[in-house]
Design a protein around this motif. Structure first.
Motif, PDB file in Angstrom:
ATOM      1  N   PRO A  21       0.835  -1.206   0.000  1.00 42.27           N
ATOM      2  CA  PRO A  21       0.000   0.000   0.000  1.00 42.27           C
ATOM      3  C   PRO A  21       0.876   1.265   0.000  1.00 42.27           C
ATOM      4  O   PRO A  21       1.870   1.349   0.720  1.00 42.27           O
ATOM      5  N   GLY A  22       0.508   2.218  -0.837  1.00 45.49           N
ATOM      6  CA  GLY A  22       1.301   3.432  -0.972  1.00 45.49           C
ATOM      7  C   GLY A  22       2.467   3.289  -1.923  1.00 45.49           C
ATOM      8  O   GLY A  22       3.163   4.269  -2.210  1.00 45.49           O
ATOM      9  N   VAL A  38       3.313   6.003 -14.118  1.00 45.60           N
ATOM     10  CA  VAL A  38       3.665   5.873 -12.703  1.00 45.60           C
ATOM     11  C   VAL A  38       2.345   5.723 -11.954  1.00 45.60           C
ATOM     12  O   VAL A  38       1.583   6.687 -11.801  1.00 45.60           O
ATOM     13  N   ILE A  39       2.059   4.520 -11.513  1.00 44.15           N
ATOM     14  CA  ILE A  39       0.760   4.184 -10.941  1.00 44.15           C
ATOM     15  C   ILE A  39       0.925   4.004  -9.432  1.00 44.15           C
ATOM     16  O   ILE A  39       1.709   3.166  -8.977  1.00 44.15           O
ATOM     17  N   ARG A  40       0.185   4.774  -8.670  1.00 40.49           N
ATOM     18  CA  ARG A  40       0.282   4.718  -7.218  1.00 40.49           C
ATOM     19  C   ARG A  40      -0.814   3.802  -6.670  1.00 40.49           C
ATOM     20  O   ARG A  40      -1.985   3.921  -7.019  1.00 40.49           O
ATOM     21  N   LYS A  41      -0.413   2.905  -5.764  1.00 45.36           N
ATOM     22  CA  LYS A  41      -1.387   2.052  -5.079  1.00 45.36           C
ATOM     23  C   LYS A  41      -1.867   2.753  -3.824  1.00 45.36           C
ATOM     24  O   LYS A  41      -1.066   3.285  -3.055  1.00 45.36           O
ATOM     25  N   ARG A  42      -3.160   2.755  -3.623  1.00 45.25           N
ATOM     26  CA  ARG A  42      -3.753   3.465  -2.489  1.00 45.25           C
ATOM     27  C   ARG A  42      -3.241   2.909  -1.169  1.00 45.25           C
ATOM     28  O   ARG A  42      -3.045   1.715  -1.016  1.00 45.25           O
ATOM     29  N   ASP A  43      -3.025   3.795  -0.201  1.00 49.42           N
ATOM     30  CA  ASP A  43      -2.647   3.370   1.153  1.00 49.42           C
ATOM     31  C   ASP A  43      -3.767   2.544   1.760  1.00 49.42           C
ATOM     32  O   ASP A  43      -4.946   2.761   1.472  1.00 49.42           O
ATOM     33  N   ALA A  44      -3.381   1.612   2.613  1.00 46.86           N
ATOM     34  CA  ALA A  44      -4.382   0.759   3.264  1.00 46.86           C
ATOM     35  C   ALA A  44      -5.284   1.582   4.155  1.00 46.86           C
ATOM     36  O   ALA A  44      -4.877   2.570   4.729  1.00 46.86           O
TER      37      ALA A  44
END
Length: 249
Positions: free
Chosen positions: A140-141, A243-249
């Motif tokens: 995450p993040g 550049v793909i950001r993964k959402r924080d948990a």
């Protein structure tokens, strides 16, 4: 789109096993062909921006040319590839690699801070599954660096109009599945919980690879590519790295 069947995977593996014999011919240090050096430098630089001191996975690491350089700045650098021939050369470099597919990554959830793939996703029919797998193993993040072949570019035009390039005496690039994805369609294929944060364009103004063999022209093109790669002109890059950001948990 569907995941390649077993036969399709075997054909792709055989293609890259054959390609492994000549893959580094124009990618060696001090090669007169500055084109591959430019592309590799811009990919490595972007990975270091997000992955220095962190855990990085390269999906489709090939012979390990990029992964070896990632390992110089990352805390951990791991790679997967379909091709045993490619992986043999990566292992000779002492790299942490294993055989695997980007559509079924052999890692637990949330293992890496950065998951990257260069020149590989364009050869995956089920692109949605590949991106979902890259997101799954990213913390995450964290960040996914996903490189696509852009149809709205000099390179895209050359690939459409020109003959398929050779990888050996008997095989051309047309032997393997290749897709082109325009930047504006990418948000539609992203997995849930991710978003495109920015992008880098590579080969924006370089009209053809052979132009990089001319010393004076090579210097001018390298300067221009570096100046433009992180600007709105990125949307014209033959290689478009989201550049793909993964959402924080």
């Amino acid at each position: 789109m569907t995941t390649p069947d077993r036969g399709g995977l075997d054909e792709t593996r055989a293609y890259y096993d054959e390609f492994s014999k000549s893959y580094e011919r124009h990618r060696r240090p001090n090669s007169a062909d500055g084109y591959h050096a430019l592309v590799d430098d811009l990919e490595v630089d972007l990975t270091a921006r997000y992955g220095a001191g962190k855990d990085v996975l390269e999906c489709g690491c090939g012979t390990g040319l990029i992964l070896e350089r990632i390992a110089q700045t990352a805390r951990r650098a791991a790679g997967i590839d379909l091709s045993p021939g490619m992986l043999q050369r990566a292992r000779e470099r002492g790299l942490e690699v294993q055989e695997g597919s980007v559509t079924a990554l052999p890692f637990e959830d949330e293992t890496f801070d950065v998951t990257c793939s260069f020149k590989v996703l364009a050869h995956v029919p089920n692109i949605g599954l590949a991106l979902a797998e890259m997101a799954r193993v990213t913390r995450p993040g964290g960040v996914i660096l996903a490189e696509f072949y852009n149809p709205h570019s000099f390179r895209g035009l050359a690939k459409r109009l020109g003959p398929a390039g050779r990888i050996s005496e008997s095989t051309r690039e047309s032997a393997v599945y290749t897709r082109f994805d325009a930047p504006h369609v990418l948000p539609r294929i992203l997995p849930p919980g991710t978003k495109i944060e920015t992008a880098r364009g590579i080969r924006i103004v370089t009209p053809a690879a052979f132009a990089m063999r001319v010393p004076v022209v090579r210097g001018m093109l390298r300067t221009a590519e570096r100046l433009l790669c992180d600007t709105p002109a990125a949307r014209l890059g033959g290689f478009y790295v989201a550049v793909i950001r993964k959402r924080d948990a």
